[in-house]
Design an enzyme around this catalytic site. Structure first.
Site, PDB file in Angstrom:
ATOM      1  CB  SER A 367     -22.031  22.650 -51.250  1.00 39.60           C
ATOM      2  OG  SER A 367     -21.656  21.338 -51.569  1.00 39.60           O
ATOM      3  NE  ARG A 368     -20.377  20.444 -43.297  1.00 40.89           N
ATOM      4  CZ  ARG A 368     -21.848  20.479 -42.796  1.00 40.89           C
ATOM      5  NH1 ARG A 368     -22.152  19.302 -43.226  1.00 40.89           N
ATOM      6  NH2 ARG A 368     -22.375  21.172 -41.963  1.00 40.89           N
TER       7      ARG A 368
END
Length: 503
Positions: A367-368
């Protein structure tokens, strides 16, 4: 030879023809029809993306403007159209009905009801294609969107306004992850609950009907809209469906509310667009997909965002789904969508078949947005979890060669086995954030270390059931404070001790 003054007259006449507000009732004639594509002569002022109407009442959308004719995709049954039929401009772009009246309904790609519950009473309409909000109109993603899945909320958190790709082979539980996320929104307070839009692209009608039944049975249709472009529908309907769903979600977002949209799946969307493009005789590009297939998905997914407070602070969270073949995430469409989204949840078939469900590959999933999309309490208990699972996987592959391990490695291996079991979860059984925090705290602090590996899930189920019946004030306190202080930690320890005494 044309004289210079004649050229001036010709240019003047052409300019007059393009004056805004000029008469729109221009008509053309069908030259050729077939495979959902109409070739039309005339319609000299038609614009790309404009809606046109055929003599039989069927709608179409202008896609190609060529020297001799215009290529139009038919938004309906092309057998009702024949050569020589008249076509007229409408002067409008494609729009769909939006608003509160859409909630709880099942509609087609044009927003028409297909659930047999009568017409949708709304006057609001939105164009299906718009330019996404700019950077100034947005704010950073910082509010969590809970999926109810321990493996996702702890290690690959999703924030409101994020675009998180769900990717994997067929039959690995991609739709199940999205569906559980929709069902879990029931746990959210009604005033901040995200309204959900599920877009089914190219699925069987029976599959969509089964999904709607599941949503109804779990009370989720009261905050959900289903947009269905089924496998039997023309490619043009499959192409327009995700944009229509996005327009429905944007209505809520621009009114300061939260929305979640699932595109299931964009692989079939790209295939429908390829079919349309090849029939329109556009030159194929890489792997026979047209060169603008990246733009097809980027202009869709860019519309998901968290708006700034000045614009109401609403959000639209997108969960696009991509189906891979033989776990090949490096194929053309998967790499395209990976580069557009803010992270991906990668589901692996080997994990799925070995009983790990959801079958999340922790190594490739990311998850950025990261921990800014988690409540602090979750961050406190899950901070080390991702690293621990990765180390366990490495140690487990090393240990299978039968080498002797020291005590600390054996302890790590035993803890890792139990944590993997703990992250398994049944479908349609989402947990609230507070319940996840307590379960993960118990796992990371050795509460399950003396439980047999095969009994860990049973013990966890009993713990959750006990928390729901006997410790509702503890879960409420966690959700109120949103972080673990000494007092709350002591209460969790006491609750776990009490549970162990009574079970």
């Amino acid at each position: 030879m044309i004289k210079p003054e004649e050229i001036t007259d010709i240019i003047k006449k052409r300019i007059e023809n393009f004056v805004p507000g000029a008469e729109l009732s221009e008509t053309g004639q069908v030259l050729q029809i077939g495979d959902g594509i109409a070739r039309v002569y005339g319609l000299n002022r038609a614009l790309v993306g404009e809606l046109v109407e055929f003599e039989s009442g069927v709608a179409g959308m202008v896609q190609n403007i060529e020297h001799e004719n215009i290529g139009i995709v038919v938004m309906g049954d092309d057998t009702l159209i024949k050569e020589g039929d008249r076509v007229k401009r409408t002067g409008r772009v494609l729009e769909v009905p939006v608003g509160e009246a859409m909630i709880g309904r099942v509609v087609d790609a044009l927003g028409r009801p297909i659930d047999g519950k009568g017409p949708i009473k709304t006057d609001k309409r939105r164009p299906v294609e718009i330019i996404a909000p700019g950077v100034v109109e947005r704010q950073p993603v910082k509010e969590p969107l809970q999926t109810g899945l321990k493996a996702v909320d702890a290690m690959i958190p999703i924030g409101r306004g994020q675009r998180e790709l769900i990717i994997g082979d067929r039959q690995t539980g991609k739709t199940a992850v999205a569906l559980d996320t929709i069902l879990n929104q029931k746990n959210e307070p009604a005033e901040t609950r995200p309204l959900c839009i599920y877009v089914a692209i190219g699925q069987k009608e029976s599959t969509v009907a089964r999904l709607v039944k599941t949503l109804e049975d779990n009370g989720a249709m009261e905050y959900t809209v289903v947009v269905a472009a089924c496998a039997a529908d023309p490619a043009s309907m499959l192409y327009i469906a995700p944009y229509a769903g996005c327009a429905i979600g944007e209505e809520f977002m621009w009114n300061g509310r939260h929305a979640l949209i699932v595109y299931d799946d964009l692989s079939k969307h790209a295939q429908a667009y390829r079919q349309m493009s090849l029939l329109l005789r556009r030159p194929p590009g890489r792997e026979a997909y047209p060169g603008d297939v990246f733009y097809l998905h980027s202009r869709l997914l860019e519309r998901a965002c968290k708006l700034s407070e000045k614009h109401g602070g609403g959000s639209l969270t997108a969960l696009p789904i991509i189906e891979t073949q033989a776990n090949d995430v490096t194929a053309y469409i998967p790499t395209n969508v990976i580069s557009i989204t803010d992270g991906q949840i990668y589901l692996e078939s080997s994990l799925f078949h070995s009983g790990i469900r959801p079958a999340v590959n922790v190594g490739i999933s990311v998850s950025r947005v990261g921990s800014s999309a988690q409540i602090k309490a979750m961050k406190q208990v899950a901070g080390q979890l991702r690293l621990d699972i990765a180390q366990y996987n490495e140690l487990a592959s090393f240990a299978q060669f039968g080498s002797d391990l020291d005590k600390s490695s054996m302890d790590q291996l035993n803890r890792g086995k139990r944590m993997v079991e703990l992250l398994k979860q049944n479908q349609y059984a989402p947990l609230s954030a507070a319940e996840q925090v307590i379960v993960l705290y118990a796992g990371t602090h050795g509460f399950f270390d003396d439980v047999k590996v095969e009994n860990v899930r049973e013990e966890e189920t009993s713990l959750v059931r006990w928390l729901r019946s006997s410790r509702t004030e503890l879960t409420a306190a966690i959700m109120k404070k949103k972080q673990l202080d000494d007092e709350l930690t002591a209460e969790i320890e006491k609750a776990l001790a009490d549970f162990r005494k009574t079970h």
